[in-house]
Scaffold this motif. Sequence first.
Motif, PDB file in Angstrom:
ATOM      1  N   LEU A  82       0.810  -1.209   0.000  1.00 21.35           N
ATOM      2  CA  LEU A  82       0.000   0.000   0.000  1.00 21.35           C
ATOM      3  C   LEU A  82       0.849   1.266   0.000  1.00 21.35           C
ATOM      4  CD1 LEU A  82      -2.673  -1.063   2.649  1.00 21.35           C
ATOM      5  CD2 LEU A  82      -2.871  -1.148   0.154  1.00 21.35           C
ATOM      6  N   PRO A  83       0.332   2.361  -0.593  1.00 17.91           N
ATOM      7  CA  PRO A  83       1.041   3.641  -0.537  1.00 17.91           C
ATOM      8  C   PRO A  83       1.173   4.117   0.907  1.00 17.91           C
ATOM      9  CG  PRO A  83      -0.675   3.690  -2.218  1.00 17.91           C
ATOM     10  CD  PRO A  83      -0.895   2.437  -1.428  1.00 17.91           C
ATOM     11  N   VAL A  84       2.294   4.763   1.209  1.00 15.33           N
ATOM     12  CA  VAL A  84       2.578   5.213   2.568  1.00 15.33           C
ATOM     13  C   VAL A  84       2.826   6.715   2.567  1.00 15.33           C
ATOM     14  CG1 VAL A  84       4.113   4.974   4.559  1.00 15.33           C
ATOM     15  CG2 VAL A  84       3.620   2.993   3.128  1.00 15.33           C
ATOM     16  N   LEU A  85       2.282   7.391   3.580  1.00 11.65           N
ATOM     17  CA  LEU A  85       2.551   8.813   3.778  1.00 11.65           C
ATOM     18  C   LEU A  85       3.285   8.971   5.104  1.00 11.65           C
ATOM     19  CD1 LEU A  85       2.241  11.811   3.050  1.00 11.65           C
ATOM     20  CD2 LEU A  85       0.029  11.791   4.226  1.00 11.65           C
ATOM     21  N   LEU A  86       4.505   9.500   5.050  1.00 11.78           N
ATOM     22  CA  LEU A  86       5.318   9.731   6.245  1.00 11.78           C
ATOM     23  C   LEU A  86       5.191  11.190   6.664  1.00 11.78           C
ATOM     24  CD1 LEU A  86       8.559   7.864   5.106  1.00 11.78           C
ATOM     25  CD2 LEU A  86       6.692   6.954   6.492  1.00 11.78           C
ATOM     26  N   CYS A  87       4.828  11.407   7.916  1.00 11.76           N
ATOM     27  CA  CYS A  87       4.657  12.764   8.425  1.00 11.76           C
ATOM     28  C   CYS A  87       5.652  13.016   9.551  1.00 11.76           C
ATOM     29  CB  CYS A  87       3.237  12.964   8.955  1.00 11.76           C
ATOM     30  SG  CYS A  87       1.932  12.711   7.731  1.00 11.76           S
ATOM     31  N   GLY A  88       6.182  14.230   9.611  1.00 12.43           N
ATOM     32  CA  GLY A  88       7.117  14.555  10.676  1.00 12.43           C
ATOM     33  C   GLY A  88       7.878  15.829  10.372  1.00 12.43           C
ATOM     34  N   GLU A  89       8.457  16.415  11.400  1.00 13.17           N
ATOM     35  CA  GLU A  89       9.206  17.654  11.244  1.00 13.17           C
ATOM     36  C   GLU A  89      10.437  17.455  10.355  1.00 13.17           C
ATOM     37  OE1 GLU A  89      10.245  19.058  15.100  1.00 13.17           O
ATOM     38  OE2 GLU A  89       8.172  19.227  15.797  1.00 13.17           O
ATOM     39  N   THR A  90      10.972  18.565   9.906  1.00 15.79           N
ATOM     40  CA  THR A  90      12.198  18.525   9.112  1.00 15.79           C
ATOM     41  C   THR A  90      13.322  17.876   9.919  1.00 15.79           C
ATOM     42  OG1 THR A  90      11.581  20.533   7.915  1.00 15.79           O
ATOM     43  CG2 THR A  90      13.914  19.924   7.926  1.00 15.79           C
ATOM     44  N   GLY A  91      14.001  16.911   9.293  1.00 10.26           N
ATOM     45  CA  GLY A  91      15.166  16.302   9.923  1.00 10.26           C
ATOM     46  C   GLY A  91      14.897  15.092  10.788  1.00 10.26           C
ATOM     47  N   VAL A  92      13.644  14.612  10.867  1.00 14.00           N
ATOM     48  CA  VAL A  92      13.377  13.452  11.731  1.00 14.00           C
ATOM     49  C   VAL A  92      13.798  12.137  11.094  1.00 14.00           C
ATOM     50  CG1 VAL A  92      11.469  14.516  12.986  1.00 14.00           C
ATOM     51  CG2 VAL A  92      10.985  13.244  10.885  1.00 14.00           C
ATOM     52  N   GLY A  93      14.102  12.154   9.801  1.00 12.34           N
ATOM     53  CA  GLY A  93      14.575  10.936   9.141  1.00 12.34           C
ATOM     54  C   GLY A  93      13.547  10.281   8.251  1.00 12.34           C
ATOM     55  N   LYS A  94      12.671  11.069   7.643  1.00 10.61           N
ATOM     56  CA  LYS A  94      11.632  10.494   6.772  1.00 10.61           C
ATOM     57  C   LYS A  94      12.241   9.797   5.569  1.00 10.61           C
ATOM     58  CE  LYS A  94       9.467  14.482   6.375  1.00 10.61           C
ATOM     59  NZ  LYS A  94      10.236  15.312   7.334  1.00 10.61           N
ATOM     60  N   GLY A  95      13.312  10.369   5.014  1.00 11.51           N
ATOM     61  CA  GLY A  95      13.975   9.737   3.875  1.00 11.51           C
ATOM     62  C   GLY A  95      14.606   8.410   4.252  1.00 11.51           C
ATOM     63  N   ILE A  96      15.196   8.346   5.452  1.00 10.38           N
ATOM     64  CA  ILE A  96      15.803   7.096   5.923  1.00 10.38           C
ATOM     65  C   ILE A  96      14.731   6.038   6.122  1.00 10.38           C
ATOM     66  CG2 ILE A  96      17.040   6.033   7.850  1.00 10.38           C
ATOM     67  CD1 ILE A  96      18.490   8.712   8.214  1.00 10.38           C
ATOM     68  N   VAL A  97      13.584   6.432   6.700  1.00 12.41           N
ATOM     69  CA  VAL A  97      12.486   5.491   6.920  1.00 12.41           C
ATOM     70  C   VAL A  97      11.942   4.997   5.581  1.00 12.41           C
ATOM     71  CG1 VAL A  97      10.124   5.253   7.793  1.00 12.41           C
ATOM     72  CG2 VAL A  97      11.848   6.417   9.174  1.00 12.41           C
ATOM     73  N   ALA A  98      11.829   5.908   4.602  1.00 14.51           N
ATOM     74  CA  ALA A  98      11.339   5.513   3.279  1.00 14.51           C
ATOM     75  C   ALA A  98      12.247   4.458   2.650  1.00 14.51           C
ATOM     76  CB  ALA A  98      11.240   6.744   2.374  1.00 14.51           C
TER      77      ALA A  98
END
Length: 368
Positions: A82-98
């Motif tokens: 399924l498509p995922v939407l990652l939410c969070g402040e700048t710098g929390v590591g959304k790219g790493i989680v993706a």
Amino acid sequence: RPDSTVPAGAQRIYSRPELISDAVVHLAALIEDGINVSRLMNANESVEAETLQALENLGLSTKSSRMAKTLEEVAFAAATPLPVLLCGETGVGKGIVAQAIHKAGRRCKGPFTRLQPSFGSHDLIASELFGHTRGAFTGARDGRSGLVEEANGGTLFLDEIDTLPPQTQVTMLHVLQEKEFQKIGSSQKYRSDFRLISATNCPFEHLLGKEKLRSDFFHRIAHTVIHIPPLRERREDISLLAQQFVNKLSKERNSRTPAALSNDANIWLASQPWPGNVRELHAVIERGYSQAQIEGRRFIKMKDLQTPVPPRTKKLDGSLSEQLRAYELAITTSVFSRNGQNYSATARALGIDRKRLKRILSRTGCEV
């Protein structure tokens, strides 16, 4: 036999033997369904457990109960298409989680492509996403493929999805529904089967506001929504992340020194507000590492980290009690450091007993 203690529905079955076989068949079907559901749940738990281990192998580990719940959600997302939407402040590591979701998922052998569409027009972003043919527009001397085509069989990561122009959102909505697209300047249809992961630092409740996301597009990309907590809400992870960064730097620079952070450095790190989150922490550790390396020390000290840290301009947020706790921790760690980590001297300076001092310092997640 019919009995006053037996429910009326059962009495009707008992009084008509021809219905008993149907009842037995129905009951057997229910039991079989229950067994199948149980097997699926056990299978999902097994998959999620394996995925959690894979995430830990990728460096996504935690000491925080709040972040642990987030990683469970990440593991579930990795195990689904399924498509995922990652939410969070700048710098929390959304790219790493993706990237972790991609590497721990079924499409791990496929490509991982990324686009950050901020500050781009629809035409520019459409060219990046879908590609174009030769002569499609001024300056298009050669044709090129886009990220959607390159992501076939893998994952497409769209960072800052809330900056995607509305016209591009409409186009992407069709691509997600039909799994086909057209290059700019071409009427030919191409197919691409990819998994979409999006990210935003916009407050979740504002995503459907003016000039943000269309509601139909939002519901298409947000099948699974994961909120990544800021670093100040998972202080137990600060020392863990800091040591991971030290280990990574040592490996990259092929150096054995420095090897770790001193206790006062860890306590000081855990007391900071970190408005830039994990990204800011990494930058501070990198600078501190360089300073300790220049002096040939095995440990990074608090003084290596303090000087380059910019002034704290971000206001504290949260409830009054949360702000008071944060202020209490900041004062205590500062006095503790000035007194050379001497508990008795620090307790006297603050006018509290050692037991309360240790209780306050324990909130840093470091051994006290």
